[in-house]
Write a protein that holds these residues in place. Structure first.
Motif, PDB file in Angstrom:
ATOM      1  N   SER A   1       0.867  -1.294   0.110  1.00 16.13           N
ATOM      2  CA  SER A   1       0.034   0.020  -0.084  1.00 16.13           C
ATOM      3  C   SER A   1       0.731   1.143  -0.034  1.00 16.13           C
ATOM      4  CB  SER A   1      -0.976   0.075   1.161  1.00 16.13           C
ATOM      5  OG  SER A   1      -1.886  -1.159   1.162  1.00 16.13           O
ATOM      6  N   VAL A   2       2.045   1.184   0.541  1.00 14.66           N
ATOM      7  CA  VAL A   2       2.749   2.337   0.568  1.00 14.66           C
ATOM      8  C   VAL A   2       3.450   2.737  -0.743  1.00 14.66           C
ATOM      9  CG1 VAL A   2       5.013   3.229   1.607  1.00 14.66           C
ATOM     10  CG2 VAL A   2       3.619   1.856   3.129  1.00 14.66           C
ATOM     11  N   GLY A   3       3.663   1.703  -1.658  1.00 11.04           N
ATOM     12  CA  GLY A   3       4.093   2.068  -3.021  1.00 11.04           C
ATOM     13  C   GLY A   3       2.961   2.317  -3.829  1.00 11.04           C
ATOM     14  N   ASN A   4       1.790   1.852  -3.540  1.00  8.74           N
ATOM     15  CA  ASN A   4       0.714   2.159  -4.609  1.00  8.74           C
ATOM     16  C   ASN A   4      -0.597   2.065  -4.049  1.00  8.74           C
ATOM     17  OD1 ASN A   4      -0.625   2.410  -6.762  1.00  8.74           O
ATOM     18  ND2 ASN A   4      -0.752   0.338  -7.335  1.00  8.74           N
ATOM     19  N   PRO A   5      -0.842   3.128  -3.152  1.00  5.25           N
ATOM     20  CA  PRO A   5      -2.169   3.186  -2.344  1.00  5.25           C
ATOM     21  C   PRO A   5      -3.543   3.163  -3.219  1.00  5.25           C
ATOM     22  CG  PRO A   5      -1.184   5.321  -2.561  1.00  5.25           C
ATOM     23  CD  PRO A   5      -0.058   4.445  -2.962  1.00  5.25           C
ATOM     24  N   LEU A   6      -3.462   3.585  -4.302  1.00  2.00           N
ATOM     25  CA  LEU A   6      -4.676   3.751  -5.068  1.00  2.00           C
ATOM     26  C   LEU A   6      -4.807   2.011  -5.554  1.00  2.00           C
ATOM     27  CD1 LEU A   6      -4.543   6.899  -7.285  1.00  2.00           C
ATOM     28  CD2 LEU A   6      -6.019   6.455  -5.242  1.00  2.00           C
ATOM     29  N   GLY A   7      -3.802   1.288  -5.877  1.00  2.00           N
ATOM     30  CA  GLY A   7      -3.991  -0.022  -6.308  1.00  2.00           C
ATOM     31  C   GLY A   7      -3.754  -1.017  -5.340  1.00  2.00           C
ATOM     32  N   SER A   8      -4.105  -0.506  -3.802  1.00  2.00           N
ATOM     33  CA  SER A   8      -3.751  -1.550  -2.715  1.00  2.00           C
ATOM     34  C   SER A   8      -4.924  -2.527  -2.669  1.00  2.00           C
ATOM     35  CB  SER A   8      -3.719  -0.566  -1.421  1.00  2.00           C
ATOM     36  OG  SER A   8      -3.873  -1.386  -0.169  1.00  2.00           O
ATOM     37  N   ASP A   9      -4.564  -3.413  -2.108  1.00  2.00           N
ATOM     38  CA  ASP A   9      -5.698  -4.686  -1.858  1.00  2.00           C
ATOM     39  C   ASP A   9      -6.416  -4.272  -0.517  1.00  2.00           C
ATOM     40  OD1 ASP A   9      -5.003  -6.108  -4.088  1.00  2.00           O
ATOM     41  OD2 ASP A   9      -3.502  -7.356  -2.824  1.00  2.00           O
ATOM     42  N   GLU A  10      -6.142  -3.351   0.232  1.00  2.00           N
ATOM     43  CA  GLU A  10      -6.507  -2.899   1.418  1.00  2.00           C
ATOM     44  C   GLU A  10      -7.740  -1.906   0.807  1.00  2.00           C
ATOM     45  OE1 GLU A  10      -6.536  -3.525   4.684  1.00  2.00           O
ATOM     46  OE2 GLU A  10      -4.396  -4.502   4.910  1.00  2.00           O
ATOM     47  N   TRP A  11      -8.766  -2.357   0.834  1.00  2.00           N
ATOM     48  CA  TRP A  11     -10.012  -1.627   0.432  1.00  2.00           C
ATOM     49  C   TRP A  11      -9.987  -0.067   1.247  1.00  2.00           C
ATOM     50  CZ3 TRP A  11     -13.236  -1.086  -3.126  1.00  2.00           C
ATOM     51  CH2 TRP A  11     -14.717  -0.583  -3.080  1.00  2.00           C
ATOM     52  N   GLN A  12      -9.613  -0.175   2.604  1.00  2.00           N
ATOM     53  CA  GLN A  12      -9.766   1.127   3.348  1.00  2.00           C
ATOM     54  C   GLN A  12      -8.912   2.072   2.839  1.00  2.00           C
ATOM     55  OE1 GLN A  12      -9.804   0.157   7.527  1.00  2.00           O
ATOM     56  NE2 GLN A  12     -11.819  -0.481   7.427  1.00  2.00           N
ATOM     57  N   VAL A  13      -7.679   1.562   2.472  1.00  2.00           N
ATOM     58  CA  VAL A  13      -6.383   2.391   2.064  1.00  2.00           C
ATOM     59  C   VAL A  13      -6.757   3.310   0.681  1.00  2.00           C
ATOM     60  CG1 VAL A  13      -4.072   2.330   1.270  1.00  2.00           C
ATOM     61  CG2 VAL A  13      -4.515   1.080   3.481  1.00  2.00           C
ATOM     62  N   SER A  14      -7.289   2.425  -0.085  1.00  2.00           N
ATOM     63  CA  SER A  14      -7.335   2.801  -1.520  1.00  2.00           C
ATOM     64  C   SER A  14      -8.607   3.635  -1.454  1.00  2.00           C
ATOM     65  CB  SER A  14      -7.800   1.646  -2.555  1.00  2.00           C
ATOM     66  OG  SER A  14      -8.925   0.897  -2.297  1.00  2.00           O
ATOM     67  N   GLN A  15      -9.677   3.313  -0.802  1.00  2.00           N
ATOM     68  CA  GLN A  15     -10.744   4.368  -0.548  1.00  2.00           C
ATOM     69  C   GLN A  15     -10.529   5.536  -0.080  1.00  2.00           C
ATOM     70  OE1 GLN A  15     -12.241   2.656  -3.330  1.00  2.00           O
ATOM     71  NE2 GLN A  15     -14.092   3.130  -2.557  1.00  2.00           N
ATOM     72  N   GLY A  16      -9.786   5.518   1.164  1.00  2.00           N
ATOM     73  CA  GLY A  16      -9.485   6.684   1.973  1.00  2.00           C
ATOM     74  C   GLY A  16      -8.620   7.500   1.011  1.00  2.00           C
ATOM     75  N   VAL A  17      -7.550   7.045   0.206  1.00  2.00           N
ATOM     76  CA  VAL A  17      -6.713   8.068  -0.601  1.00  2.00           C
ATOM     77  C   VAL A  17      -7.638   8.843  -1.695  1.00  2.00           C
ATOM     78  CG1 VAL A  17      -4.967   7.977  -2.286  1.00  2.00           C
ATOM     79  CG2 VAL A  17      -4.691   6.848  -0.132  1.00  2.00           C
ATOM     80  N   GLN A  18      -8.853   8.100  -2.106  1.00  2.00           N
ATOM     81  CA  GLN A  18      -9.553   8.490  -3.156  1.00  2.00           C
ATOM     82  C   GLN A  18     -10.444   9.579  -2.587  1.00  2.00           C
ATOM     83  OE1 GLN A  18     -11.734   5.825  -5.871  1.00  2.00           O
ATOM     84  NE2 GLN A  18     -10.295   4.291  -5.550  1.00  2.00           N
ATOM     85  N   ALA A  19     -10.659   9.312  -1.191  1.00  2.00           N
ATOM     86  CA  ALA A  19     -11.734  10.371  -0.860  1.00  2.00           C
ATOM     87  C   ALA A  19     -10.990  11.660  -0.546  1.00  2.00           C
ATOM     88  CB  ALA A  19     -11.966   9.763   0.689  1.00  2.00           C
ATOM     89  N   LEU A  20      -9.773  11.528  -0.076  1.00  2.00           N
ATOM     90  CA  LEU A  20      -8.695  12.612  -0.170  1.00  2.00           C
ATOM     91  C   LEU A  20      -8.578  13.288  -1.182  1.00  2.00           C
ATOM     92  CD1 LEU A  20      -6.064  11.200   2.304  1.00  2.00           C
ATOM     93  CD2 LEU A  20      -7.738  12.948   3.133  1.00  2.00           C
TER      94      LEU A  20
END
Length: 274
Positions: free
Chosen positions: A221-240
């Protein structure tokens, strides 16, 4: 100087700057929880104030606890440090056996309302402070300092990892290690604590599929947050990203309205604020 002056107890002094910051954070938290949770409250409970009401209830309890604790001499906590630590250990053990399972983990009581690892943080600070004070200069001795310290932190860390809650275990051990250093521990002891903690952490990752998977997904997730398998990480970055520089305004964020940001009033509150 009169006898009454000599025996008079100094009045307690409050850090009004710190209290002001805490008050501002509490008020901001209530507003943000309402902004993030009212669509879910309407959808799931037919009440837009469902989540914020629970937040306010615990806020009142917390403020009452703050007022009481501020009026208690610190020596009281020293006298009761062992029972406090005992209760913390029992609560950490009990939550594993009888706690409510939520989102694949058993960390809380009462459907997520009480998480014993949170008050355990305070309990450990109180106990370790009293314990270090009682040891004095003997803290540099391995039998008096490093060995019992390592056993206690190991027990606490295992009980929290079994929930499982890796980040909290790391935070507690790191905080206690810093306290050990401030109390005057030898650098060799701190190095030993670091080696033992690192080794234990690596063993947990190796033999715990949960821990290993969390670390692997975190690094990805650190390297590619938008493509992360962690749903909360990718959606949180999109929200920002969707909020832009100044956000969309209170209650107007798309994250909580569209529902694509999971548990937006709790785990992902930062995305809503952004």
């Amino acid at each position: 100087m009169t006898a009454s002056t000599r025996t008079a107890k100094p009045k307690g002094r409050y850090d009004w700057g710190l209290l002001s910051v805490v008050t501002i954070l509490l008020m901001l938290g209530v507003v943000m929880v309402f902004s993030a949770s009212y669509p879910r409250g309407i959808e799931g409970f037919d009440d837009p104030y469902y989540f914020v009401f629970r937040q306010v209830v615990w806020l009142v309890i917390g403020v009452a606890g703050l007022i009481v604790a501020a009026r208690i001499p610190y020596t009281f906590w020293e006298r009761w440090s062992i029972p406090i630590m005992g209760v913390a250990l029992l609560s950490l053990l009990a939550v594993i056996l009888f706690g409510a399972e939520r989102f694949g983990a058993t960390r809380t009581y009462y459907q997520g309302s009480v998480q014993p690892s949170e008050p355990a943080k305070v309990a450990i600070i109180i106990y370790v402070s009293a314990w270090l004070t009682s040891k004095g200069r003997r803290i540099r001795e391995a039998r008096a300092g490093l060995l019992p310290f390592g056993v206690l932190m190991g027990i606490v860390a295992v009980l929290i990892v079994l929930q499982p809650e890796i980040s909290t275990a790391i935070l507690i051990v790191a905080t206690a290690a810093i306290m050990l250093f401030v109390a005057g521990a030898d650098l060799k002891q701190l190095a030993a604590v670091g080696v033992i903690a690192t080794g234990t952490f690596l063993l947990v990752i190796q033999y715990s599929s949960y821990a290993g998977d969390r670390i692997e997904r975190y690094l990805a997730s650190v390297g590619n947050p938008l493509g992360s398998d962690e749903w909360q990480v990718s959606q949180g970055v999109q929200a920002l990203m969707r909020g832009g520089i100044f956000g969309r305004g209170l209650g107007n964020g798309l994250a909580q309205q569209t529902g694509y940001l999971p548990v937006s009033w709790s785990d992902n509150i930062y995305g809503v604020i952004g």
